[in-house]
Design a protein around this motif. Structure first.
Motif, PDB file in Angstrom:
ATOM      1  N   SER A  91      -7.020  -9.474 -12.332  1.00  0.00           N
ATOM      2  CA  SER A  91      -6.701  -8.371 -12.752  1.00  0.00           C
ATOM      3  C   SER A  91      -6.000  -8.327 -14.288  1.00  0.00           C
ATOM      4  CB  SER A  91      -4.882  -7.701 -12.660  1.00  0.00           C
ATOM      5  OG  SER A  91      -3.879  -8.821 -12.737  1.00  0.00           O
TER       6      SER A  91
ATOM      7  N   LYS B 223      -5.303  -2.485 -14.657  1.00  0.00           N
ATOM      8  CA  LYS B 223      -6.264  -2.526 -13.302  1.00  0.00           C
ATOM      9  C   LYS B 223      -6.253  -4.016 -12.317  1.00  0.00           C
ATOM     10  CE  LYS B 223     -10.167  -0.953 -11.438  1.00  0.00           C
ATOM     11  NZ  LYS B 223     -10.839  -0.429 -10.246  1.00  0.00           N
TER      12      LYS B 223
ATOM     13  N   LEU C  90      -2.964   2.827  -7.481  1.00  0.00           N
ATOM     14  CA  LEU C  90      -3.760   4.016  -6.579  1.00  0.00           C
ATOM     15  C   LEU C  90      -4.297   3.253  -6.547  1.00  0.00           C
ATOM     16  CD1 LEU C  90      -4.644   6.027 -10.388  1.00  0.00           C
ATOM     17  CD2 LEU C  90      -2.495   6.524  -8.454  1.00  0.00           C
ATOM     18  N   ASN C  91      -4.271   4.409  -5.636  1.00  0.00           N
ATOM     19  CA  ASN C  91      -6.046   3.770  -4.842  1.00  0.00           C
ATOM     20  C   ASN C  91      -7.396   2.867  -4.754  1.00  0.00           C
ATOM     21  OD1 ASN C  91      -4.193   4.203  -2.118  1.00  0.00           O
ATOM     22  ND2 ASN C  91      -5.437   6.521  -2.051  1.00  0.00           N
ATOM     23  N   ASN C  92      -7.193   3.469  -6.675  1.00  0.00           N
ATOM     24  CA  ASN C  92      -8.632   3.017  -6.611  1.00  0.00           C
ATOM     25  C   ASN C  92      -8.380   1.527  -7.753  1.00  0.00           C
ATOM     26  OD1 ASN C  92      -7.152   4.559  -8.938  1.00  0.00           O
ATOM     27  ND2 ASN C  92      -8.637   5.519  -9.527  1.00  0.00           N
ATOM     28  N   GLY C  93      -7.457   1.230  -7.542  1.00  0.00           N
ATOM     29  CA  GLY C  93      -6.561  -0.153  -8.120  1.00  0.00           C
ATOM     30  C   GLY C  93      -6.043   0.025  -9.528  1.00  0.00           C
ATOM     31  N   TRP C  94      -5.850   1.547 -10.497  1.00  0.00           N
ATOM     32  CA  TRP C  94      -4.837   1.539 -11.614  1.00  0.00           C
ATOM     33  C   TRP C  94      -3.862   1.753 -11.190  1.00  0.00           C
ATOM     34  CZ3 TRP C  94      -8.150   0.768 -16.367  1.00  0.00           C
ATOM     35  CH2 TRP C  94      -9.243   0.698 -16.282  1.00  0.00           C
TER      36      TRP C  94
ATOM     37  N   ASN D  94     -10.133  -7.423  -7.962  1.00  0.00           N
ATOM     38  CA  ASN D  94      -9.664  -8.392  -6.660  1.00  0.00           C
ATOM     39  C   ASN D  94      -8.591  -8.804  -6.286  1.00  0.00           C
ATOM     40  OD1 ASN D  94     -10.056 -10.523  -7.870  1.00  0.00           O
ATOM     41  ND2 ASN D  94     -12.440 -10.404  -8.483  1.00  0.00           N
TER      42      ASN D  94
ATOM     43  N   LYS E 205       1.028  -1.103  -0.044  1.00  0.00           N
ATOM     44  CA  LYS E 205      -0.350  -0.196   0.477  1.00  0.00           C
ATOM     45  C   LYS E 205       0.778   1.237   0.102  1.00  0.00           C
ATOM     46  CE  LYS E 205      -3.399  -2.095   2.401  1.00  0.00           C
ATOM     47  NZ  LYS E 205      -4.444  -1.864   3.788  1.00  0.00           N
TER      48      LYS E 205
END
Length: 926
Positions: A289, A282, A246-250, A285, A45
């Motif tokens: 990806s 992306k 990024l925090n949004n998974g991208w 989960n 993270k």
């Protein structure tokens, strides 16, 4: 319910920790943490923390990686007493001490060309992903010499993009230009040595390189660099940006570069290349990806000519006969233009802790063109009887054409023309380049109904290729893993000549001006006597359609002492040519329409093992049997003109075995390998004009022919040695030796085809047995040292010795045609001793090269500036990297007459290596 949770707690555990940069203690995000062999992974993270749960209780190996940092592997033991392990602070070391710019490797398709077909055949560019001292030395020290490990060309290697092969179906070779200039974003590579096990693909004799472009795996930041060189290009600008996860998974990564030169080391070798890269990922989960990669690399470069020794003696090793000035503008007649974008979508799915599935869709399209001057422009006239005749054609504009050199005027030893020889030498020294202005004037002044005599065109390939594959990785138990792959490829390749420039003329008559029969002279009987304009197809026009379906399965076995693998593959291949022009020399379905469909089924099996006697003494052995379909390039004897299929075409077969001993010791690291490779049933096709041919006992002895060799066998054997010795804390000595031999082991069959005769002419056996296979030096040695300072600067020097490089021989002179007269009977005064001397294979002189390399990096706040430089061939040694015998003199009489001259008219042509050259780059990373 409580008992169920209790049982799960005894079966699974977790691993957590926090990752920081060693030099600054800054938290690192987007670091990829993998539990090897269990398909469990996680990204750190923004605060550097991570946690991976549901890990089976066992001894596991954690791999921690981030592009730009040293990969770290940590063994962890999970048991019922300690199911949850916190690794605490993990410090990653940034790769700044020795950030070697891979661009200074000299051999690639954008740099030097190794034969008259314009094909690069080196695998040196594939070896930068390995830390093996032998292979690193091959990549960085041996590459300028056309040295090939185990004398294997790039067609025996596989280059993958995220598990999908990028090798061209036409010749099975990777096209370096398709991703050139993108070094920073293509550094993340997995290299599999020779026939050892690869988790993605079955592979081939020279190994597998898998380029990984998952956007989330790139370290967050920006890097800008500039490089200067005097080799293939003069300058390079490169920039890259990575967002990190990024925090949004991208996650996003971009890179651009530009490389340029009016002339490289060789005169007139312009370089104009722009490259773009984008990767978008992306994380759906924890199990799935998606990753999208797009690569656009446009490359335009001027080629350099191989030359005879006479030309080099008059000029120097920088001379290039392909260019000239047109109104003070440098213009190269042999320019290669490539733009073939790659689009790829990957889906990664960790089905469970033991199973992963990767599915890939790849689409590549674009064009590749090689320009050249045509001097066969003509017109059609009618005589008094109403008969049409073709007249025209110009002189060869090549400044090194044999009739323009001094040796041509001295060809008669009894009556040498010294005056004109002197004038020819004077003219060549002063104006020995392409005379573009003269070509324009000839097209405008010579009465040819306004049609061009001279024109510039390119041989074009416009390809569209679709690939689908899926890769399975299954952990069966603690000891067994299964890999599997299924793949489908489909190629439509359009092949044609494309008119680029009429050089001041109004049009070009689309006929063969060397053919007297007006009907047979037509390049397309469906459009006879067509006048071609610029940006139109002419000469030849056909499509190749190829379909390949394949699959492979592999099992891996691993214990504390023994690692082993066993793999199988099968490949189905289909080729078909569709003629879009009806050639006058090969009318109707001989050239027009669909050819017979070619179908090949091939398979392979390989196995190997590594035995760890102790942690310091390791033994390995690998063996394989491979069967591969002939390449598309070698399946049709003259695809530009007809549908003819190579006679006796069959799969190529190979058997390989190698054994190694590895020593890992605090005071010495060493590896010694012995290998043997047998390759059988190779096919090769060449095109040339020959004099001295026996054409079915006719009086004609000259023709432009296609030479087809089938059933070629060769054997490569040798020893590879690599040693590293740390003599002091920061100094390391290294030594490498490659002692090999590559020879032909049989006498293959040769036949000729041509539009000058109706049926193939079979010349039977070619006496190639025990001749050496050309392809760079077969023996190479290197000694050197590296010094790494704790203050982030480093320096290295090597001395490299090369020997046993041989010229590529002309097969036609090793057939019965060489000793038979035009009447088909043996030549009366044939002297076998003189013949042996004429046919002795030339061995190039041995040579010694000294190379220097070094770099420095600085930390400014949290940013980095780095400098790298390399100087190759410090002593400015002149050496031949390759060459080939010309096939013009095809029999004893013509070859003897030419070789008796002080300077043969059709002597061998050579390539020379660079003199002293440099590469330097500076980067800023923040």
């Amino acid at each position: 319910m409580t008992s169920i949770y209790w049982i799960q707690a005894q079966l699974y555990g977790s691993i957590s920790g926090k990752i920081i940069k060693k030099s600054t203690a800054i938290e690192l995000e987007s670091v990829h943490i993998v539990v090897q062999n269990y398909n469990l992974s996680e990204f750190s993270k923004s605060d550097g923390s991570f946690q991976i749960s549901r890990i089976p209780l066992n001894d596991v190996l954690i791999q921690i990686s981030l592009i730009g940092f040293e990969t770290l592997k940590i063994p962890v033991s999970l048991d019922s007493l300690n199911p949850d392990i916190n690794l605490g602070i993990i410090r990653l070391t940034e790769k700044i001490e020795q950030e070697i710019d891979q661009s200074f490797i000299n051999l690639n398709d954008e740099d030097l060309l190794v034969n008259d077909k314009g094909e690069s055949n080196s695998i040196s560019g594939l070896l930068v992903a390995t830390k093996d001292v032998f292979l690193k030395t091959v990549a960085y020290e041996f590459s300028p010499t056309f040295f090939r490990p185990r004398n294997l060309g790039s067609e025996y290697s596989k280059v993958l993009l995220n598990g999908v092969s990028l090798n061209k179906l036409y010749n099975n070779r990777p096209q370096w230009s398709n991703w050139g200039g993108l070094n920073d974003v293509l550094r993340n590579q997995e290299f599999t040595l020779n026939t050892t096990a690869s988790a993605k693909i079955f592979g081939d004799l020279a190994g597998v390189t898998n380029i990984i472009t998952n956007a989330a795996s790139y370290a967050k930041g920006i890097k800008i660099s500039y490089a200067s060189s005097n080799r293939s290009y003069r300058g390079r600008l490169m920039a890259s940006f990575s967002s990190g996860l990024l925090n949004n998974g991208w996650a996003y990564t971009f890179s651009v570069s530009r490389r340029y030169a009016n002339s490289g080391f060789r005169e007139g070798t312009l370089y104009d290349a722009n490259s773009f890269f984008i990767a978008i990922e992306k994380i759906i989960n924890k199990k799935q990806s998606l990753n999208f990669t797009a690569i656009y690399a446009k490359n335009i470069r001027g080629k350099s000519s191989p030359n005879t020794q006479e030309v080099y003696d008059l000029k120097d090793i920088k001379y290039n006969g392909y260019w000239g000035f047109q109104e003070s503008v440098l213009r190269n007649s042999r320019t290669r233009k490539i733009v073939e974008p790659i689009l790829q979508l990957n889906h990664f799915w960790n089905i469970d802790t033991n199973t992963s599935l990767q599915t890939n869709i790849t689409y590549q399209f674009g064009k590749s063109g090689n320009s050249r001057l045509d001097y066969g422009g003509a017109q059609i006239i009618e005589n008094n009887n109403g008969e049409q005749n073709i007249i025209g054609g110009g002189t060869n504009p090549d400044p090194t054409y044999y009739q323009k050199l001094p040796s041509y005027f001295l060809r008669d030893p009894n009556n040498p023309d010294y005056a004109n020889a002197y004038l020819a030498e004077k003219e060549f020294l002063k104006n020995g380049q392409v005379k573009w202005t003269d070509l324009y004037e000839a097209n405008q002044n010579i009465g040819n109904n306004g049609n061009s005599i001279y024109a510039l065109y390119e041989d074009r390939n416009d390809d569209k290729q679709f690939t689908f594959n899926t890769i399975l990785n299954k952990k069966m138990s603690d000891k067994f893993i299964i890999n599997a792959n299924v793949e489908y490829k489909q190629l439509r390749s359009e092949n044609f000549a494309w008119m680029l420039d009429l050089l001041g003329g109004k049009g070009y008559l689309d006929v063969d001006s060397y053919e007297n029969n007006i009907q047979e002279a037509q390049n397309d009987l469906n459009n006879p006597n067509r006048i071609v304009l610029e940006n139109e197809r002419f000469k030849y026009n056909f499509n190749f359609d190829t379909k390949v379906y394949s699959g492979f399965a592999q099992t891996l076995y691993s214990t504390r002492k023994l690692d082993a693998y066993l793999a199988f593959n099968f490949v189905g291949t289909t080729y078909q040519r569709t003629g879009l022009f009806e050639n006058g020399a090969f009318p109707e379905n001989a050239s027009f329409g669909k050819s017979k469909e070619l179908n090949f089924l091939s398979f392979g099996v390989k196995t190997g093992a590594t035995y760890k006697l102790t942690g310091r003494h390791i033994f390995t052995a690998n063996t394989s049997f491979l069967s591969n379909a002939p390449t598309l390039q070698n399946s049709f004897s003259n695809a530009r003109e007809n549908n003819d299929i190579v006679i006796g075409l069959t799969n190529e077969k190979s058997v390989a075995i190698d054994v190694s001993y590895v020593l890992r010791h605090p005071k010495i690291n060493a590896k010694i390998t012995a290998y043997m490779i047998d390759i059988k049933d190779q096919t090769d096709i060449s095109f040339y004009f020959a004099d001295g041919l026996n054409l079915n006992n006719t009086s004609e002895t000259t023709a432009f022919v296609q030479e087809v060799l089938t059933g070629i066998n060769q054997q490569n054997t040798g020893i590879e040695i690599g040693i590293e010795v740390p003599v002091l804390m920061n100094i390391k000595l290294k030594g490498v030796a490659a002692i090999g031999q590559s020879v032909y082991t049989n006498n293959p069959n040769l036949y000729l085809t041509s539009d000058d005769f109706t049926e193939p002419l079979n010349y039977g056996e070619v006496l190639l047995k025990n001749y050496f296979v050309a392809g760079g030096p077969q023996q190479a040695y290197s000694v050197g040292f590296e010094y790494s300072s704790p203050k982030y600067w480093w320096f290295g020097a090597t001395g490299n010795y090369f020997n046993n490089a041989f010229i590529d021989i002309a097969p036609i002179t090793r057939t019965k045609n060489f000793y038979l007269d035009a009447d088909g009977l043996p030549i009366d005064d044939y002297d076998i001793n003189i013949a042996k001397r004429l046919l002795r294979q030339e061995k190039f002189e041995a040579y010694f090269l000294v190379n220097l390399v070094g770099g420095k990096s600085w930390k400014i706040n949290n940013n980095y500036i780095g400098f790298f430089a390399n100087v190759s061939n410090v002593l400015n040694t002149s050496y031949k990297t390759g060459g080939f015998e010309q096939s013009r003199n095809a029999n004893y009489y013509t070859l003897l007459e030419d070789q008796l001259r002080d300077k043969p008219l059709f002597g061998a042509k050579y390539w020379f290596g660079y003199g002293t050259s440099y590469f330097a780059s500076v980067y800023y990373r923040f």
